[in-house]
Design a protein around this motif. Structure first.
Motif, short mmCIF file in Angstrom:
data_model
loop_
_atom_site.label_atom_id
_atom_site.label_comp_id
_atom_site.label_asym_id
_atom_site.label_seq_id
_atom_site.Cartn_x
_atom_site.Cartn_y
_atom_site.Cartn_z
N VAL A 31 2.98 2.35 11.01
CA VAL A 31 1.72 2.81 10.44
C VAL A 31 1.94 4.22 9.91
O VAL A 31 2.24 5.14 10.68
CB VAL A 31 0.58 2.81 11.49
N SER A 32 1.85 4.36 8.59
CA SER A 32 2.05 5.64 7.93
C SER A 32 0.70 6.14 7.42
O SER A 32 0.01 5.43 6.69
CB SER A 32 3.01 5.50 6.74
N VAL A 33 0.34 7.35 7.82
CA VAL A 33 -0.92 7.94 7.40
C VAL A 33 -0.62 9.00 6.35
O VAL A 33 0.12 9.95 6.61
CB VAL A 33 -1.67 8.55 8.60
N TYR A 34 -1.19 8.80 5.16
CA TYR A 34 -0.99 9.72 4.05
C TYR A 34 -2.29 10.45 3.73
O TYR A 34 -3.38 9.86 3.83
CB TYR A 34 -0.55 8.97 2.79
N ARG A 35 -2.17 11.72 3.36
CA ARG A 35 -3.31 12.52 2.93
C ARG A 35 -3.18 12.76 1.42
O ARG A 35 -2.08 13.00 0.93
CB ARG A 35 -3.35 13.87 3.64
N ARG A 36 -4.30 12.70 0.73
CA ARG A 36 -4.29 12.92 -0.71
C ARG A 36 -3.85 14.35 -1.00
O ARG A 36 -4.35 15.30 -0.39
CB ARG A 36 -5.68 12.67 -1.30
N ALA A 37 -2.90 14.52 -1.91
CA ALA A 37 -2.46 15.85 -2.32
C ALA A 37 -3.58 16.51 -3.11
O ALA A 37 -4.32 15.85 -3.83
CB ALA A 37 -1.19 15.76 -3.17
N GLN A 38 -3.72 17.80 -2.95
CA GLN A 38 -4.80 18.52 -3.65
C GLN A 38 -4.41 18.88 -5.06
O GLN A 38 -3.33 19.18 -5.37
CB GLN A 38 -5.18 19.78 -2.87
N ALA B 1 2.61 -4.90 3.36
CA ALA B 1 2.13 -3.52 3.43
C ALA B 1 0.66 -3.51 3.04
O ALA B 1 0.30 -3.87 1.91
CB ALA B 1 2.93 -2.62 2.50
N ASP B 2 -0.19 -3.14 3.99
CA ASP B 2 -1.62 -3.06 3.76
C ASP B 2 -1.99 -1.60 3.61
O ASP B 2 -1.87 -0.82 4.56
CB ASP B 2 -2.37 -3.69 4.95
N ARG B 3 -2.39 -1.22 2.38
CA ARG B 3 -2.78 0.16 2.09
C ARG B 3 -4.30 0.24 2.18
O ARG B 3 -4.99 -0.32 1.32
CB ARG B 3 -2.32 0.56 0.70
N GLU B 4 -4.81 0.92 3.20
CA GLU B 4 -6.25 1.02 3.40
C GLU B 4 -6.73 2.43 3.09
O GLU B 4 -6.28 3.41 3.70
CB GLU B 4 -6.63 0.65 4.83
N LEU B 5 -7.65 2.50 2.15
CA LEU B 5 -8.22 3.77 1.72
C LEU B 5 -9.41 4.12 2.60
O LEU B 5 -10.27 3.27 2.85
CB LEU B 5 -8.65 3.64 0.26
N SER B 6 -9.47 5.35 3.09
CA SER B 6 -10.61 5.79 3.90
C SER B 6 -11.87 5.82 3.03
O SER B 6 -11.79 5.86 1.81
CB SER B 6 -10.36 7.17 4.50
N GLU B 7 -13.01 5.80 3.69
CA GLU B 7 -14.27 5.80 2.95
C GLU B 7 -14.43 7.01 2.06
O GLU B 7 -14.99 6.91 0.97
CB GLU B 7 -15.46 5.69 3.92
N ASP B 8 -13.91 8.17 2.50
CA ASP B 8 -14.03 9.38 1.68
C ASP B 8 -12.92 9.50 0.63
O ASP B 8 -12.90 10.43 -0.17
CB ASP B 8 -14.09 10.65 2.54
N GLY B 9 -11.96 8.54 0.62
CA GLY B 9 -10.90 8.52 -0.39
C GLY B 9 -9.83 9.57 -0.19
O GLY B 9 -8.99 9.76 -1.07
N ARG B 10 -9.80 10.22 0.97
CA ARG B 10 -8.83 11.30 1.18
C ARG B 10 -7.65 10.90 2.04
O ARG B 10 -6.67 11.63 2.15
CB ARG B 10 -9.54 12.51 1.79
N THR B 11 -7.72 9.73 2.68
CA THR B 11 -6.64 9.26 3.55
C THR B 11 -6.25 7.84 3.16
O THR B 11 -7.12 7.00 2.92
CB THR B 11 -7.09 9.28 5.03
N LEU B 12 -4.96 7.58 3.10
CA LEU B 12 -4.44 6.25 2.82
C LEU B 12 -3.56 5.86 4.00
O LEU B 12 -2.54 6.51 4.27
CB LEU B 12 -3.63 6.25 1.52
#
Length: 139
Positions: free
Chosen positions: A132-139, A104-115
């Motif tokens: 491929v699972s796209v996660y959004r950071r909870a607010q 499982a490769d967890r890649e963080l977006s440059e802005d840190g809002r998407t994993l």
């Protein structure tokens, strides 16, 4: 320090089912991934509601860039390791008999809002599947 490298990954992540792509199995109705840190150990808590409504909760922990951890007799895997690859990728490998059967490769977006979690499962003598699972950071 490990805690500094792990910090950008910490928090609660919510699955974006529309952006995700599953080769194996049906996509869940919903899922969350929570990543915590406990004295340098990464703690992953996954909660999922499957397409059929079944709820699954799972937790595992490992020390990033630490030694391979031997696991109990689960039948599927006997060891696991967690490593950083650069600043934006945190990779876990589940192994059996020295062979990686799940990565499982967890890649963080440059802005840190998407994993984006790219999980590949190798079924010996059958095939390999990638979800491929796209996660959004909870607010």
């Amino acid at each position: 320090m490990i805690e500094d490298k792990l910090a950008p990954f910490l928090g609660t992540w919510i699955l974006d089912t529309e952006e995700s792509d599953f080769e194996q199995g049906e996509p869940p109705r919903s899922a969350t991934l929570k990543i915590d840190e406990n004295f340098g150990v990464a703690v992953f808590t996954m909660n999922q509601v499957a397409a059929d409504g079944e709820v699954t909760n799972d937790t595992f922990e490992a020390m990033p860039d630490g030694p391979e951890v031997r696991l109990g007799k689960s039948g599927l895997v006997d060891a696991m390791r967690l490593v950083f690859q650069g600043d934006r990728n945190l990779i876990s490998e589940a192994r059996r008999g020295g062979l990686t059967i799940m990565k499982a490769d967890r890649e963080l977006s440059e802005d840190g809002r998407t994993l984006t979690v790219t999980q590949t499962v190798h079924l010996v003598d059958v095939a390999s599947y990638t979800n491929v699972s796209v996660y959004r950071r909870a607010q």
